[in-house]
Design a protein around this motif. Structure first.
Motif, short mmCIF file in Angstrom:
data_model
loop_
_atom_site.label_atom_id
_atom_site.label_comp_id
_atom_site.label_asym_id
_atom_site.label_seq_id
_atom_site.Cartn_x
_atom_site.Cartn_y
_atom_site.Cartn_z
N PRO A 66 0.85 -1.30 -0.02
CA PRO A 66 0.06 0.15 -0.13
C PRO A 66 0.94 1.35 0.01
CG PRO A 66 -0.10 -0.81 2.23
CD PRO A 66 0.77 -1.99 1.58
N HIS A 67 1.54 1.56 -0.71
CA HIS A 67 2.50 2.70 -1.17
C HIS A 67 3.21 3.02 -0.04
CE1 HIS A 67 2.66 7.20 -3.28
NE2 HIS A 67 3.79 6.33 -3.32
N LEU A 68 4.03 2.08 0.33
CA LEU A 68 4.98 2.14 1.45
C LEU A 68 6.10 2.52 1.43
CD1 LEU A 68 4.18 -1.28 3.37
CD2 LEU A 68 3.19 0.87 3.74
N GLY A 69 6.57 3.10 0.04
CA GLY A 69 8.02 3.42 -0.33
C GLY A 69 8.71 4.45 0.89
N ALA A 70 8.02 5.41 0.87
CA ALA A 70 8.55 6.63 1.85
C ALA A 70 7.79 6.69 3.19
CB ALA A 70 8.53 7.83 0.81
N SER A 71 7.12 5.56 3.46
CA SER A 71 6.35 5.51 4.82
C SER A 71 7.22 5.32 6.10
CB SER A 71 4.99 4.72 4.55
OG SER A 71 4.29 5.16 3.52
#
Length: 386
Positions: free
Chosen positions: A269-274
């Motif tokens: 779930p769009h964790l790249g920069a999280s």
């Protein structure tokens, strides 16, 4: 006082960079000098005349109407490299989970219960066998801040690494380990890679880049990792390749209705920069970019205007900046100044693509002639700095 409108929650360490005596930061501001944003979509926003700059606390700027901003003389910044380590770590994780069927195995174990779990695990674990990454070849498409870090760390993990970047700079090349091989073409990388990880922006030239034609040039069973942008790949072609075995796995940070739950797709779930570290780094960098622009007119890390900086001169009493379109003759500005009896003690000017930017230090204020300069053909904005 400078007013900064916040379209998302921005890490407090970034907001703390602003001098409270000079800056007001709030989501309620209606006439902002600048905007700070993370993921909020600004395409349908109308921008007031007061808006001079937008800082995206992150790398991608597809949520910002760049063409409109350029036409209105609004400088758009991003924060390249601030989230690089976070994305790099997720890419390394993606290598492992695409290879060892770890996520499938974890999901299966969650279905087990009772006294037979240990025995069931021993009987069923063969369904989740996968190869080690050591000794395999990783193709890295895009060797910017993130791609270079992925390439270097994958090599340390024992992988053979080949990279391709059509726009690789000397600075970028120097970031790479000497063990990284550089491909002369994308096709060369596709033909030898067991794993491919993508670290390029979503622009018209790259959207839909990973399609059936490109996949056909890969080794059968390649594992493809896309943590950059979902629209770099054609979903239907990806699913067909997974079904045929042309791809063994597709890891994406951008799931949608076509991909979610499909066999062979590992969707995050769009964790790249999280990560808190990444959000802090991006917020601090974005704040510093805005301060440099609003207080000194210097442009660093802009995505729609050239990067231009001019040190403050002790002899310069005044400074203003000009945003313009390609083809503008900067002499038109100096002619206006000369007619008003204003001398430019220093100036610098650059163009990039269809946009140009200039900084002028003068011995007299340009406030009285700013309207005349603004009315010149191809000038999009004049900002008075001091």
């Amino acid at each position: 006082m400078f007013n900064i409108k916040l379209f998302n929650k921005i890490a407090s360490c970034g907001l703390d960079v602003f001098d409270k005596a000079l800056y007001s930061c709030s989501a309620e501001i209606t006439e902002p000098d600048a905007v700070m944003v993370r993921s909020a979509a600004l395409h349908d926003e109308s921008f007031p005349q007061s808006l001079k700059a937008i800082a995206r606390a992150g790398a991608g700027v597809n949520n910002i109407p760049l063409d409109r901003c350029t036409d209105e003389g609004i400088c758009v910044f991003n924060t390249p490299g601030a989230n690089a380590n976070a994305v790099k770590e997720l890419a390394l994780c993606a290598l492992l989970i695409s290879s060892r069927k770890i996520t499938d195995g974890i999901a299966w174990v969650k279905t087990l219960s009772g006294d037979t779990v240990a025995a069931d695990v021993e009987k069923g674990k063969n369904a989740f066998v996968g190869p080690e990454i050591s000794g395999k070849t990783l193709g890295v498409v895009g060797l910017g801040a993130i791609g270079a870090m992925v390439a270097n760390d994958a090599e340390k993990l024992g992988m053979k690494v080949i990279g391709y970047d059509a726009y690789l700079s000397v600075k970028g090349a120097l970031r790479l380990s000497p063990a990284i091989k550089l491909a002369d073409s994308l096709d060369e990388l596709l033909g030898v890679s067991d794993y491919i990880t993508v670290h390029i922006p979503s622009v018209p030239e790259t959207r839909g880049m990973f399609n059936s034609s490109v996949i056909s040039k890969m080794k059968p069973g390649t594992r493809l990792i896309n943590l950059s942008r979902g629209d770099l790949a054609v979903n239907g072609d990806i699913l067909a390749a997974l079904e045929s075995g042309a791809l063994s796995a597709y890891v994406t940070d951008f799931p949608d209705g076509e991909l979610a739950g499909k066999r062979g797709v590992i969707a995050m779930p769009h964790l790249g920069a999280s990560t808190p570290e990444s959000e802090d780094n991006c917020a601090v960098m974005a704040a510093k970019e805005l301060i440099g622009y609003l207080e000194a007119g210097n442009v660093v890390n802009s995505v729609n205007f050239p990067c231009v900086a001019l040190p403050f001169s002790a002899s310069a009493a005044h400074r203003f900046t000009v945003c313009f379109k390609a083809g503008f003759d900067i002499k038109n500005v100096t002619d206006v100044l000369s007619s008003a009896g204003i001398r430019a003690s220093a100036f610098t000017s650059q163009t990039r693509g269809n946009a140009g930017y200039a900084i002028f230090d003068t011995d007299g204020s340009a406030v009285g002639v700013s309207a005349i300069i603004s009315a010149l053909d191809k000038v999009t904005r004049v900002n008075i700095i001091k």
